[in-house]
Scaffold this active site. Structure first.
Site, PDB file in Angstrom:
ATOM      1  N   ALA A  15       6.446  15.603 -70.719  1.00 19.84           N
ATOM      2  CA  ALA A  15       5.610  15.654 -69.521  1.00 19.84           C
ATOM      3  C   ALA A  15       5.032  14.269 -69.189  1.00 19.84           C
ATOM      4  O   ALA A  15       5.146  13.794 -68.053  1.00 19.84           O
ATOM      5  CB  ALA A  15       4.495  16.676 -69.723  1.00 19.84           C
ATOM      6  N   GLY A  17       6.030  11.320 -70.413  1.00 21.51           N
ATOM      7  CA  GLY A  17       7.153  10.397 -70.206  1.00 21.51           C
ATOM      8  C   GLY A  17       7.698  10.520 -68.781  1.00 21.51           C
ATOM      9  O   GLY A  17       8.010   9.509 -68.138  1.00 21.51           O
ATOM     10  N   ALA A 128      -0.349  17.171 -67.890  1.00 18.53           N
ATOM     11  CA  ALA A 128       0.885  17.570 -67.207  1.00 18.53           C
ATOM     12  C   ALA A 128       1.600  18.589 -68.068  1.00 18.53           C
ATOM     13  O   ALA A 128       1.408  18.619 -69.278  1.00 18.53           O
ATOM     14  CB  ALA A 128       1.782  16.364 -66.996  1.00 18.53           C
ATOM     15  N   LYS A 183     -10.881  10.169 -79.437  1.00 14.01           N
ATOM     16  CA  LYS A 183      -9.926  11.193 -78.961  1.00 14.01           C
ATOM     17  C   LYS A 183      -9.542  12.130 -80.118  1.00 14.01           C
ATOM     18  O   LYS A 183      -9.374  13.340 -79.923  1.00 14.01           O
ATOM     19  CB  LYS A 183      -8.678  10.503 -78.376  1.00 14.01           C
ATOM     20  CG  LYS A 183      -7.642  11.464 -77.808  1.00 14.01           C
ATOM     21  CD  LYS A 183      -8.057  12.053 -76.482  1.00 14.01           C
ATOM     22  CE  LYS A 183      -7.252  13.241 -75.983  1.00 14.01           C
ATOM     23  NZ  LYS A 183      -5.865  13.060 -75.773  1.00 14.01           N
ATOM     24  N   ASN A 191      -8.165  21.443 -80.087  1.00 12.69           N
ATOM     25  CA  ASN A 191      -6.786  21.891 -80.286  1.00 12.69           C
ATOM     26  C   ASN A 191      -6.673  23.060 -81.263  1.00 12.69           C
ATOM     27  O   ASN A 191      -6.149  24.120 -80.898  1.00 12.69           O
ATOM     28  CB  ASN A 191      -5.896  20.704 -80.671  1.00 12.69           C
ATOM     29  CG  ASN A 191      -5.766  19.725 -79.512  1.00 12.69           C
ATOM     30  OD1 ASN A 191      -6.646  19.638 -78.667  1.00 12.69           O
ATOM     31  ND2 ASN A 191      -4.679  18.996 -79.458  1.00 12.69           N
ATOM     32  N   SER A 253      -2.797  21.342 -75.799  1.00 12.22           N
ATOM     33  CA  SER A 253      -1.396  21.141 -76.184  1.00 12.22           C
ATOM     34  C   SER A 253      -1.068  21.943 -77.444  1.00 12.22           C
ATOM     35  O   SER A 253       0.040  22.465 -77.584  1.00 12.22           O
ATOM     36  CB  SER A 253      -1.115  19.658 -76.398  1.00 12.22           C
ATOM     37  OG  SER A 253      -2.033  19.123 -77.317  1.00 12.22           O
ATOM     38  N   GLU A 265       0.869  19.205 -83.710  1.00 11.10           N
ATOM     39  CA  GLU A 265       0.527  17.851 -84.176  1.00 11.10           C
ATOM     40  C   GLU A 265      -0.587  17.877 -85.223  1.00 11.10           C
ATOM     41  O   GLU A 265      -1.237  16.859 -85.463  1.00 11.10           O
ATOM     42  CB  GLU A 265       0.083  17.008 -82.977  1.00 11.10           C
ATOM     43  CG  GLU A 265       1.203  16.750 -81.997  1.00 11.10           C
ATOM     44  CD  GLU A 265       0.720  16.007 -80.760  1.00 11.10           C
ATOM     45  OE1 GLU A 265       1.098  14.842 -80.594  1.00 11.10           O
ATOM     46  OE2 GLU A 265      -0.035  16.596 -79.973  1.00 11.10           O
TER      47      GLU A 265
HETATM   48  O1  KPL Z   1      -5.709  16.230 -75.384  1.00  5.35           O
HETATM   49  C1  KPL Z   1      -5.883  17.418 -75.214  1.00  5.35           C
HETATM   50  C2  KPL Z   1      -4.806  18.327 -75.654  1.00  5.35           C
HETATM   51  O2  KPL Z   1      -4.723  19.455 -75.192  1.00  5.35           O
HETATM   52  O3  KPL Z   1      -4.016  17.887 -76.495  1.00  5.35           O
HETATM   53  C3  KPL Z   1      -7.184  17.925 -74.646  1.00  5.35           C
HETATM   54  C4  KPL Z   1      -8.106  16.769 -74.351  1.00  5.35           C
HETATM   55  C5  KPL Z   1      -7.815  18.833 -75.646  1.00  5.35           C
HETATM   56  C6  KPL Z   1      -7.024  18.615 -73.314  1.00  5.35           C
HETATM   57  O4  KPL Z   1      -6.455  19.866 -73.394  1.00  5.35           O
END
Ligand code: KPL
Length: 299
Positions: A15, A17, A128, A183, A191, A253, A265
Site C-alpha cells: 500500500a 509502496g 492506505a 512510533k 496494534n 495493520s 510485525e
Molecule cells: O501505524 C499504525 C498501524 O496500524 O500499524 C497505527 C498508527 C496504529 C494506525 O492504525
C-alpha cells in the site's frame, strides 16, 4: 548524480509502496518498482481527496533491477533482510537505503549487511490499504519522519530533497531513533490490543483498556529511559491517546494481518521492546504477554 537523474527504486507494491510510486509518477521522477517478477502492472490509485488514477510503473525483477541511486523499502520489518539479500548483487556502497516500516530492529540488521552504505530510517503515518492486488486506497494523509542513520560524505542534501518528495510533509530529525521509539510505543499499544480484542483503534479510548495501555507505556518508558531517551509513562500515554483518537476509524495493520491470517510485525514491535529490555535487565511482562498472545493468533 543530479536531481533530474536521481534514480529511485521502490521495493514491492504494498500500500505505501504504491502511494510512493504514484507520488513519483505525478512528479515525473525517475523510478522503478522492484517486484519478484517483472510483470507489467497497472496500479489503480484512489487518493485521500477521492481522485482516481491508473498508472503503469516501470517494473523490474528484484534480481535484475536497473541502476538506481536510492532504494526505498516500504515493506514489513520482517521482509527487509530477505529483500536486501535478494538485491545484494545490485547494491553498491554508494546506494542509499531507505527503511520505512513499523517497528524497530532492522537498522541493526541492515548496518551489519551494509556497513558503508548511506542509510535513512523513517516512519510515516500515511494510511492506505489494498482492496485488491493492484488497487490502493489512501485512508489518511499523513506525515513522514526521516533521519540519517549513516550519512554519506557527498550529496546528502540532494538525496534528502529527493526522498522528501515521496510522502510529504516531512520532518528530518537529527536523531531519528527518538521518533522511531515514539512510533514504536504507539504500535506497541494499538496494534496488539486491537488485534487481540478485534476492535477498531478508536475503541481503545474505552475505560476498560486504560490499565493495559498504562502498563505497556510504563514498560516502554523504562526501556527508553535506559537507552538514553528521557520520557515518562504519562507523556507516552498522552501521545498514544492522541493517535487512538486521530485514527479512531482505522483497523490497525496488526488487526488486518491477524484477520487475514498473515504474519504480523509483533517481533519488531512488542518483541523489540522485550529484546531490548532483556539486554538491559528490565522486566516487561505486559509486552511479553501481548507478544505471546499475538504469536498464538498468528497460528
Ligand atoms: O501505524 C499504525 C498501524 O496500524 O500499524 C497505527 C498508527 C496504529 C494506525 O492504525
Amino acid at each position: 548524480m543530479s536531481t533530474a537523474t536521481l534514480k529511485i527504486a521502490i521495493l514491492g507494491k504494498g500500500a505505501i509502496g504504491s502511494l510512493i510510486a504514484y507520488s513519483c509518477h505525478q512528479q515525473k521522477l525517475d523510478y522503478q518498482l522492484l517486484l519478484k517478477t517483472s510483470i507489467a502492472i497497472t496500479l489503480d490509485i484512489e487518493t485521500i481527496n477521492g481522485d482516481k488514477a491508473l498508472i503503469n510503473p516501470h517494473t523490474s525483477d528484484i534480481k535484475s533491477a536497473s541502476d538506481f541511486d536510492v532504494v526505498v523499502l516500504p515493506i514489513k520489518a520482517y521482509q527487509v533482510l530477505g529483500a536486501l539479500q535478494q538485491l545484494s548483487k545490485k547494491i553498491k556502497p554508494k546506494h542509499t537505503l531507505v527503511l520505512l516500516h513499523n517497528g524497530m530492529g532492522t537498522i541493526e540488521q541492515v548496518k551489519a549487511l551494509y556497513p558503508i552504505n548511506p542509510i535513512i530510517a523513517g516512519t510515516t503515518s500515511y494510511g492506505a490499504y489494498k482492496p485488491t492486488e493492484t488497487s490502493v486506497k489512501a485512508t489518511g494523509l499523513g506525515e513522514t519522519h526521516l533521519g540519517w542513520i549513516t550519512k554519506p560524505d557527498d550529496n546528502a542534501s540532494l538525496i534528502e530533497s529527493s526522498v522528501s518528495k515521496l510522502l510529504p510533509p516531512n520532518t528530518w530529525h537529527q536523531d531519528i531513533r527518538l521518533a522511531l521509539w515514539s512510533k514504536l510505543t504507539i504500535n506497541s499499544v494499538i496494534n496488539p490490543l486491537t488485534a487481540i480484542n478485534d476492535i477498531k483503534n478508536g475503541e481503545l479510548a474505552d475505560k476498560k483498556y486504560q490499565q493495559d495501555i498504562q502498563a505497556i507505556c510504563s514498560e516502554v518508558a523504562q526501556v527508553m529511559n535506559a537507552v538514553g531517551y528521557a520520557t515518562s509513562t504519562e507523556a507516552l500515554q498522552q501521545n498514544v491517546m492522541k493517535v487512538i483518537k486521530a485514527t479512531a476509524n482505522n483497523y490497525s495493520s496488526m488487526h488486518q494481518d491477524i484477520s487475514f491470517k498473515r504474519k504480523s510485525e509483533i517481533e519488531f514491535i512488542n518483541g523489540y521492546v522485550g529484546k531490548k529490555s532483556q539486554e538491559l535487565n528490565i522486566s516487561t511482562p505486559k509486552n511479553q504477554e501481548l507478544f505471546t498472545k499475538i504469536k498464538e493468533l498468528e497460528g
